[in-house]
Scaffold this motif. Structure first.
Motif, short mmCIF file in Angstrom:
data_model
loop_
_atom_site.label_atom_id
_atom_site.label_comp_id
_atom_site.label_asym_id
_atom_site.label_seq_id
_atom_site.Cartn_x
_atom_site.Cartn_y
_atom_site.Cartn_z
N GLY A 278 38.58 -4.52 -10.79
CA GLY A 278 39.20 -5.67 -11.18
C GLY A 278 39.46 -6.89 -10.20
N TRP A 279 39.74 -7.52 -9.93
CA TRP A 279 40.15 -8.29 -9.08
C TRP A 279 40.51 -8.44 -7.70
CZ3 TRP A 279 45.03 -8.64 -6.83
CH2 TRP A 279 46.20 -8.06 -7.10
N MET A 280 40.75 -7.06 -7.57
CA MET A 280 40.95 -6.27 -6.49
C MET A 280 39.29 -6.26 -5.36
SD MET A 280 43.29 -5.69 -4.28
CE MET A 280 45.11 -5.35 -4.28
N ALA A 281 38.79 -6.22 -6.24
CA ALA A 281 37.54 -6.15 -5.64
C ALA A 281 36.94 -7.20 -5.96
CB ALA A 281 37.12 -4.98 -7.28
N MET A 282 36.70 -8.48 -7.07
CA MET A 282 36.13 -9.62 -7.24
C MET A 282 37.13 -10.40 -6.10
SD MET A 282 33.51 -7.70 -8.49
CE MET A 282 32.48 -10.31 -8.59
N SER A 283 38.53 -10.51 -6.00
CA SER A 283 39.77 -10.79 -5.86
C SER A 283 40.18 -11.83 -6.61
CB SER A 283 38.95 -11.84 -4.94
OG SER A 283 37.90 -13.78 -5.49
N ALA A 311 26.33 -12.18 -19.79
CA ALA A 311 27.16 -11.01 -19.35
C ALA A 311 28.41 -11.40 -18.44
CB ALA A 311 26.17 -9.79 -18.82
N LEU A 312 29.79 -11.28 -18.32
CA LEU A 312 29.78 -12.34 -17.34
C LEU A 312 31.23 -11.42 -17.53
CD1 LEU A 312 30.72 -15.92 -18.27
CD2 LEU A 312 29.04 -14.57 -16.80
N LEU A 313 31.50 -10.81 -16.17
CA LEU A 313 33.41 -10.25 -15.83
C LEU A 313 33.93 -11.12 -16.12
CD1 LEU A 313 34.67 -8.01 -14.95
CD2 LEU A 313 34.80 -8.88 -12.69
N SER A 314 34.65 -11.07 -17.98
CA SER A 314 35.40 -12.06 -18.51
C SER A 314 37.18 -12.31 -17.89
CB SER A 314 35.32 -12.13 -19.58
OG SER A 314 33.73 -12.16 -20.48
N ASN A 315 37.16 -11.44 -17.74
CA ASN A 315 38.58 -11.06 -17.56
C ASN A 315 39.15 -9.71 -16.31
OD1 ASN A 315 41.28 -11.93 -17.10
ND2 ASN A 315 41.78 -11.63 -19.25
N ALA A 316 40.15 -9.88 -15.65
CA ALA A 316 40.13 -8.82 -14.55
C ALA A 316 41.93 -8.78 -14.60
CB ALA A 316 39.60 -9.84 -13.25
N ASN A 317 41.48 -7.46 -14.34
CA ASN A 317 43.00 -6.79 -13.42
C ASN A 317 43.01 -6.04 -12.34
OD1 ASN A 317 44.05 -6.09 -17.39
ND2 ASN A 317 44.12 -8.08 -16.34
N GLN A 318 43.83 -5.70 -12.26
CA GLN A 318 43.97 -5.40 -10.98
C GLN A 318 42.73 -4.31 -10.81
OE1 GLN A 318 47.83 -4.57 -8.66
NE2 GLN A 318 46.39 -3.63 -6.64
N GLU A 319 42.33 -3.26 -11.21
CA GLU A 319 41.53 -2.19 -11.29
C GLU A 319 40.87 -2.39 -12.13
OE1 GLU A 319 40.77 -1.27 -8.47
OE2 GLU A 319 42.37 -1.44 -7.00
N TYR B 83 46.58 8.80 -11.83
CA TYR B 83 45.53 8.46 -11.19
C TYR B 83 45.86 7.43 -12.60
CZ TYR B 83 40.87 5.91 -10.51
OH TYR B 83 40.16 5.31 -10.67
N ALA B 84 45.95 6.21 -12.50
CA ALA B 84 46.62 5.50 -14.09
C ALA B 84 45.70 3.96 -13.68
CB ALA B 84 47.68 4.88 -14.39
N VAL B 85 43.64 4.93 -13.90
CA VAL B 85 42.59 3.95 -14.42
C VAL B 85 41.81 5.16 -14.82
CG1 VAL B 85 40.67 2.52 -13.67
CG2 VAL B 85 43.12 2.42 -12.64
#
Lengths: 378, 378
Positions: A278-283, A311-319, B83-85
């Motif tokens: 998610g964004w925790m990994a990608m920023s 193929a895109l990472l279209s959206n990101a939550n934390q994980e 662990y909620a993922v």
């Protein structure tokens, strides 16, 4: 025995070391050919093995974005370090400590007020700081304009105050908004011309201004002449990223940083593949959002690194990351990308994505993976 | 002797501990009054002293976003960890290790494929994993829909495979898109109703489904009834942020996390104040961009924390922030915000900004500052 990619837990930041080495060679050869010194900006990697590869290729000095980077690199034997952010008075004591240990740390100013603080602190501690003056070449951030009388006043104040003027520096940050070689070449020439003119103006006032330092990855790779310039600073070229790819200064097969991730779910009705990056990994960097091609939070590749078109990472939550496909294809996504399978994501901005990880997994030509730690914080 | 704010180098992440404690009390009291257990999501702080304050206030279990958080909290004596993922098959060995050490780690699934991987691994290692089923209550990310036959199939597969079904869980992540109490109350009721209905559907099939876990900070603070719910997960309430302020679930004086920064330059012609908090400090999160009030990269406050109306962190480079004022005022910015003076920036998104720092500086009611480390990476 070093690990292999198959052994890595996800998400993990992968460096393709052969690509990185080629990127380093490419920039170093270019600077050698243009007759200037390369002073790489290590803010992209914040990682000693990467910096050491840059030094082995020919760089003899570095640029840093924090004093923590300076301390870390000096402890590893690197002496000539330019902290290229306007000096906060409160950080002078830390800079003094580094210099007293033998680090040739140079610092930056772009105002009379900040210069006076350096002079006062330097005199108080009997330290002749080495100081650069920042020039504003494109209006994008900091720096004094070449026609501003403050330019010569700062140089004079430094000399009268007993400090040493290294020279003038600028950063054509607006190069990130361009995407044609013609515009990049014009900005590179503007960057060069304005910074050299600033040095000439100081010299015309009877003051020494030995060095002229310019740089950004796009202008460094576009400049046709660097006459009058003594050194170039550039950072992101070491990994490149999708923003640089959109600007047009690197090919897709030069992107050396990616995030390895695992498929953890699907929403077949929506065509969504859920991954553990998610964004925790990608920023949260969405640097391609305003460019001609928006890659969302990243371009999706196979585990081996092959670009999956559309193929895109279209959206990101934390994980959680949500991958979408522009052409779904014949095979159901649950079969084509089953739970537990792996993908790689190329980031918009290597500096921001790298910063999300405490270390890189550096994969060499043999497929062996080495853990390279990186700095976090200030 | 603990430090004071005046001694801190910038940029630094400040926690206002009295505000944090009030936020923790507010949520705990609300959950107590609604008759449900609070299982705070520690992904916001990733910091043991914060988690311990939540436990002291009444939380008896926690939610985590990574197994690293689980390991860290278990080592500190916290046993009941969710662990909620959605569980990646490759992470089951790490989960098993934690459980074998005595951690009551529960895990998550939302598909038959992921469930089968859990069952296979659990049988192979003679481990009866405790598993939740994720329900999709608003279409925003993961989860099985309540009407989908997979719901009961997953519950049955878990039982037949010898695993233990903890219950059903959901997260109304779409609450971040709302900003009226009416809409928030309606979504909170939708979250509750759908998750309770999923439990009832499983029970109607003759399977045990003891728990119903819901939660997001906006819905947790808006729910009028939590009938049928056994626990609530919420995270960002511990600090709150500008996104939550725009949603309308906190007051400005409840924001407990800020970034302390130093003025390092000006561009007076443009009205720009340059500070040493760029996106490396604030993160690239622009969560307020699509809300009714866009705060750029953050709301600017005085060093003491007083909101400066109209002062925003308008733009951010890696280590440079650009502050602008909507009303410049009578006094020149170089005098009003001189080089070396300090400001505080309230972040869009506390989870993202906190992650940029290796530690927090936690300022207690007496003004003493304590260093609280936080987790980084996976």
């Amino acid at each position: 025995m070093p690990a292999s990619i198959a052994c890595l837990d996800t998400p993990v930041a992968l460096i393709d070391v052969p690509r990185m080495q080629r990127n380093i060679q490419r920039m170093q050869h270019r600077m050698d050919a243009l007759g200037v010194r390369l002073r790489p900006h290590i803010k992209t990697s914040k990682c000693l093995p990467v910096v050491q590869a840059q030094i082995e290729a020919g760089a003899s000095a570095i640029t840093v974005s924090t004093l923590k980077e300076a301390e870390h690199c000096f402890a590893a034997g690197i002496h000539d370090i330019f902290y290229a952010v306007s000096m906060a008075p409160g950080k002078l004591a830390q800079a003094l400590t580094l210099r007293r240990k033998g680090c040739r740390l140079s610092i930056l100013t772009d105002s009379l007020a900040a210069t006076q603080a350096i002079v006062d602190f330097g005199r108080q501690h009997d330290e002749r700081f080495e100081v650069w003056i920042e020039i504003d070449c494109d209006g994008h951030r900091s720096g004094v304009r070449v026609e501003d009388d403050a330019l010569v006043d700062i140089a004079r104040r430094l000399r009268e105050g007993g400090m040493q003027l290294c020279g003038v520096m600028t950063h054509a940050g607006s190069s990130y908004e361009l995407n044609t070689s013609q515009a990049l070449q014009a900005l590179a020439e503007q960057e060069r011309y304005i910074c050299v003119s600033a040095a000439q103006r100081i010299r015309a006032a009877g003051l020494a201004c030995p060095q002229v330092s310019i740089g950004s990855t796009p202008t460094a790779l576009s400049a046709q002449s660097l006459e009058g310039v003594t050194e170039v600073r550039a950072g992101v070229y070491v990994f490149f990223d999708l923003v640089m790819h959109n600007i047009g200064v690197c090919r897709a097969d030069e992107l050396a940083l990616s995030v390895l991730t695992t498929v953890i779910g699907h929403q077949p009705d929506k065509g969504w593949i859920i991954i553990d990056a998610g964004w925790m990994a990608m920023s949260r960097d969405r640097g391609t959002q305003r460019q001609q091609r928006d890659f969302g939070y990243g371009q999706v590749c196979s585990e081996a690194g092959d670009w999956i078109e559309g193929a895109l990472l279209s959206n990101a939550n934390q994980e959680h990351g949500i991958v979408t496909l522009s052409s779904p294809g014949e095979v159901a996504i649950t079969e084509r990308f089953p739970i537990g399978s792996r993908l790689r994501i190329l980031p918009n901005h290597a500096c921001a994505t790298g910063a999300q990880f405490p270390e890189y997994s550096a994969c060499d030509a043999s497929g062996a993976v080495h853990t390279w730690s990186r700095l976090h914080g200030w």
